[in-house]
Write a protein that holds these residues in place. Structure first.
Motif, PDB file in Angstrom:
ATOM      1  N   LEU A  64     -78.498 -26.566 -55.813  1.00  0.00           N
ATOM      2  CA  LEU A  64     -77.898 -27.908 -56.182  1.00  0.00           C
ATOM      3  C   LEU A  64     -78.259 -29.802 -55.639  1.00  0.00           C
ATOM      4  N   ASP A  65     -79.509 -29.565 -56.122  1.00  0.00           N
ATOM      5  CA  ASP A  65     -79.859 -30.986 -55.604  1.00  0.00           C
ATOM      6  C   ASP A  65     -80.217 -31.701 -56.602  1.00  0.00           C
ATOM      7  N   LEU A  66     -80.532 -32.513 -57.039  1.00  0.00           N
ATOM      8  CA  LEU A  66     -80.142 -33.113 -58.828  1.00  0.00           C
ATOM      9  C   LEU A  66     -82.315 -34.005 -58.453  1.00  0.00           C
ATOM     10  N   VAL A 146     -69.207 -23.593 -49.535  1.00  0.00           N
ATOM     11  CA  VAL A 146     -70.308 -24.656 -49.545  1.00  0.00           C
ATOM     12  C   VAL A 146     -69.841 -26.116 -48.580  1.00  0.00           C
ATOM     13  N   LEU A 147     -68.184 -26.171 -49.616  1.00  0.00           N
ATOM     14  CA  LEU A 147     -67.697 -27.212 -49.354  1.00  0.00           C
ATOM     15  C   LEU A 147     -66.761 -27.304 -47.763  1.00  0.00           C
ATOM     16  N   GLU A 148     -66.593 -25.994 -47.035  1.00  0.00           N
ATOM     17  CA  GLU A 148     -65.889 -25.998 -46.136  1.00  0.00           C
ATOM     18  C   GLU A 148     -66.896 -26.711 -44.914  1.00  0.00           C
ATOM     19  N   LEU A 149     -68.381 -25.903 -44.976  1.00  0.00           N
ATOM     20  CA  LEU A 149     -69.316 -25.931 -44.280  1.00  0.00           C
ATOM     21  C   LEU A 149     -69.836 -27.625 -44.541  1.00  0.00           C
ATOM     22  N   GLY A 150     -69.817 -28.123 -45.416  1.00  0.00           N
ATOM     23  CA  GLY A 150     -70.060 -29.659 -44.937  1.00  0.00           C
ATOM     24  C   GLY A 150     -71.597 -29.360 -45.715  1.00  0.00           C
ATOM     25  N   ILE A 151     -71.978 -28.940 -46.529  1.00  0.00           N
ATOM     26  CA  ILE A 151     -72.983 -28.168 -47.110  1.00  0.00           C
ATOM     27  C   ILE A 151     -73.747 -29.458 -47.963  1.00  0.00           C
ATOM     28  N   LEU A 152     -72.070 -29.230 -49.010  1.00  0.00           N
ATOM     29  CA  LEU A 152     -72.669 -30.408 -50.095  1.00  0.00           C
ATOM     30  C   LEU A 152     -71.095 -31.146 -50.253  1.00  0.00           C
ATOM     31  N   SER A 153     -71.408 -32.420 -50.813  1.00  0.00           N
ATOM     32  CA  SER A 153     -69.322 -32.523 -51.280  1.00  0.00           C
ATOM     33  C   SER A 153     -68.966 -32.011 -52.105  1.00  0.00           C
ATOM     34  N   VAL A 160     -73.739 -33.162 -60.181  1.00  0.00           N
ATOM     35  CA  VAL A 160     -74.188 -31.739 -60.707  1.00  0.00           C
ATOM     36  C   VAL A 160     -73.882 -31.204 -62.083  1.00  0.00           C
ATOM     37  N   TYR A 161     -72.779 -30.620 -62.322  1.00  0.00           N
ATOM     38  CA  TYR A 161     -72.168 -29.585 -62.648  1.00  0.00           C
ATOM     39  C   TYR A 161     -71.371 -31.168 -64.325  1.00  0.00           C
ATOM     40  N   LYS A 167     -78.054 -26.822 -67.875  1.00  0.00           N
ATOM     41  CA  LYS A 167     -79.230 -25.890 -67.589  1.00  0.00           C
ATOM     42  C   LYS A 167     -79.020 -24.725 -66.026  1.00  0.00           C
ATOM     43  N   LEU A 168     -77.487 -24.986 -65.572  1.00  0.00           N
ATOM     44  CA  LEU A 168     -77.197 -24.145 -64.454  1.00  0.00           C
ATOM     45  C   LEU A 168     -77.228 -22.767 -64.635  1.00  0.00           C
ATOM     46  N   ILE A 169     -77.445 -21.908 -63.838  1.00  0.00           N
ATOM     47  CA  ILE A 169     -77.895 -20.794 -63.705  1.00  0.00           C
ATOM     48  C   ILE A 169     -76.252 -20.116 -64.190  1.00  0.00           C
ATOM     49  N   PRO A 170     -75.108 -19.397 -64.862  1.00  0.00           N
ATOM     50  CA  PRO A 170     -74.369 -18.922 -65.745  1.00  0.00           C
ATOM     51  C   PRO A 170     -73.622 -18.860 -64.154  1.00  0.00           C
ATOM     52  N   ALA A 171     -73.834 -17.772 -63.719  1.00  0.00           N
ATOM     53  CA  ALA A 171     -73.143 -17.507 -62.913  1.00  0.00           C
ATOM     54  C   ALA A 171     -72.932 -18.482 -61.380  1.00  0.00           C
ATOM     55  N   VAL A 172     -74.070 -19.507 -61.260  1.00  0.00           N
ATOM     56  CA  VAL A 172     -73.718 -20.395 -60.726  1.00  0.00           C
ATOM     57  C   VAL A 172     -72.462 -21.534 -61.651  1.00  0.00           C
ATOM     58  N   ARG A 173     -72.842 -21.793 -62.457  1.00  0.00           N
ATOM     59  CA  ARG A 173     -71.528 -22.749 -63.225  1.00  0.00           C
ATOM     60  C   ARG A 173     -70.253 -22.400 -63.596  1.00  0.00           C
ATOM     61  N   LYS A 174     -70.100 -21.055 -63.807  1.00  0.00           N
ATOM     62  CA  LYS A 174     -68.881 -20.238 -63.254  1.00  0.00           C
ATOM     63  C   LYS A 174     -67.909 -20.552 -62.567  1.00  0.00           C
ATOM     64  N   ALA A 175     -69.178 -20.875 -60.946  1.00  0.00           N
ATOM     65  CA  ALA A 175     -68.450 -20.319 -60.081  1.00  0.00           C
ATOM     66  C   ALA A 175     -67.526 -21.993 -59.652  1.00  0.00           C
ATOM     67  N   ILE A 176     -68.722 -23.268 -60.172  1.00  0.00           N
ATOM     68  CA  ILE A 176     -68.415 -24.324 -59.705  1.00  0.00           C
ATOM     69  C   ILE A 176     -67.092 -24.751 -60.345  1.00  0.00           C
ATOM     70  N   LYS A 177     -67.438 -23.829 -61.770  1.00  0.00           N
ATOM     71  CA  LYS A 177     -66.082 -24.037 -62.639  1.00  0.00           C
ATOM     72  C   LYS A 177     -65.098 -23.548 -62.307  1.00  0.00           C
ATOM     73  N   GLU A 178     -64.290 -22.022 -61.760  1.00  0.00           N
ATOM     74  CA  GLU A 178     -63.446 -21.716 -61.319  1.00  0.00           C
ATOM     75  C   GLU A 178     -62.781 -22.672 -59.982  1.00  0.00           C
ATOM     76  N   VAL A 179     -63.764 -22.854 -59.678  1.00  0.00           N
ATOM     77  CA  VAL A 179     -63.251 -23.729 -58.052  1.00  0.00           C
ATOM     78  C   VAL A 179     -63.082 -25.171 -58.491  1.00  0.00           C
ATOM     79  N   LEU A 180     -63.411 -25.632 -58.614  1.00  0.00           N
ATOM     80  CA  LEU A 180     -63.455 -27.312 -58.779  1.00  0.00           C
ATOM     81  C   LEU A 180     -63.008 -27.538 -60.518  1.00  0.00           C
ATOM     82  N   LYS A 181     -62.789 -26.575 -60.862  1.00  0.00           N
ATOM     83  CA  LYS A 181     -62.366 -27.244 -62.365  1.00  0.00           C
ATOM     84  C   LYS A 181     -62.716 -28.581 -63.047  1.00  0.00           C
ATOM     85  N   PRO A 182     -63.853 -28.304 -63.555  1.00  0.00           N
ATOM     86  CA  PRO A 182     -64.937 -29.738 -63.435  1.00  0.00           C
ATOM     87  C   PRO A 182     -63.827 -30.409 -64.773  1.00  0.00           C
TER      88      PRO A 182
END
Length: 321
Positions: A64-66, A146-153, A160-161, A167-182
């Motif tokens: 998740l590093d651009l 990832v957010l709790e440990l401060g790995i990424l903000s 990135v989203y 281009k994101l892997i579907p599982a990663v995209r879905k997880a970000i969408k559920e947690v952060l509701k972008p």
């Protein structure tokens, strides 16, 4: 016949069992053995699951590093997991180290990330395909950790989203969408209603601006039609005989002082494309001028304007010959 079918069935079963017995451990199972110190047969499902979650967090950190490509992601992972890969290296007598200097560098751990896989033939997979397989198992809890440990903000993940959503892997995209509701948190651009070129030109009303500049607002309807036709003829002659934008603007300012300051160059171009027809072109330009302009700008003209030029050429066909 029955005997043959039984033999075939027995052979297929034997192949399947051999495949199960000789199956290589996955990256998660290797990492679980490394973390727990157990053998493969001693691992529990919880050990493998915990190891898998830890690996996914590490891969997400770089994925998740651009700024990083997949090659950079793999290099960074090899660097962070160097001790893990060395743990499963074959014995030193099997290492592919050719000189004494290389052996000393290996002992001092003074070697690059690219040299380590060449020297140390570890059975553990270390390609981007192995790391992609891990990312396909990403869950919303992983993004939360990832957010709790401060790995990424939160802002970095949202960026990135937004930039790599497709281009994101579907599982990663879905997880970000559920947690952060972008969709609710990202600043979306307002949806612009598309307006046809003709309506847009009418809304601008270039000819009305010309009447205001020349103080001819109060003329009669018939006189207005005559003025409008003359305005279009002069405008078409200037527009399609000028070599570039600077020359065109200079001629427009001489013919219609103050008009370009009121409506602008782009609005004039929209008016020309929509309001000037083939009959105006015939009156404003000669046959040779129309043919030359059509030849030079054949691939740049829009479909409608190109059709107008072709019709104008047909109308002037006899005089051209």
């Amino acid at each position: 016949m029955v005997r043959i079918l039984q033999l075939i069935s027995k052979y297929h079963m034997k192949r399947r069992l051999n495949k199960i017995r000789t199956k290589k451990p996955s990256l998660s199972e290797y990492y679980a053995m490394y973390c727990t110190g157990k053998k493969l047969r001693e691992l529990t499902s919880d050990d493998i699951e915990n190891a898998e979650r830890e690996l996914i967090l590490l891969v997400l950190k770089y994925y998740l590093d651009l700024r990083l490509t997949w090659e950079d992601v793999v290099e960074n992972l090899l660097r962070d997991l160097r001790e893990f890969y060395l743990y499963f290296c074959k014995r030193k007598k099997r290492l592919n180290v050719e000189t004494v200097e290389d052996i000393l560098r290996l002992v001092r751990s003074d070697y690059s990330i690219r040299e380590m896989p060449r020297w140390c033939k570890s059975p553990v997979p270390r390609t981007r395909h192995a790391f992609r397989a891990l990312l396909k198992k990403t869950k919303p809890n992983d993004i939360q950790r990832v957010l709790e440990l401060g790995i990424l903000s939160r802002e970095e993940i949202l960026e990135v989203y937004q930039k790599r959503k497709r281009k994101l892997i579907p599982a990663v995209r879905k997880a970000i969408k559920e947690v952060l509701k972008p969709e609710n948190s990202l600043h979306k651009k307002p949806v612009e209603v598309k307006v046809s070129k003709k309506k847009r030109a009418r809304r601008i009303d270039v000819f009305r601006a010309y009447l205001e500049v020349t103080n001819q607002d109060s003329v009669s309807y018939l006189k207005r039609l005559e003025i409008e036709r003359e305005f279009k003829v002069i405008l078409a002659r200037i527009w399609f005989t000028s070599r570039n934008r600077e020359e065109r603007l200079e001629k427009l300012n001489e013919a219609f002082p103050g008009l370009t300051g009121r409506v602008g160059y782009t609005k004039l171009w929209e008016y020309v494309r929509t309001e000037i027809n083939e009959f105006i072109l015939v009156e404003a330009l000669s046959c040779q001028q129309i043919a030359d302009y059509l030849k030079r700008n054949k691939w740049r003209l829009g479909r409608n304007l190109k059709r107008k030029f072709e019709k104008a050429l047909k109308l002037l066909g006899r005089s051209c010959t």
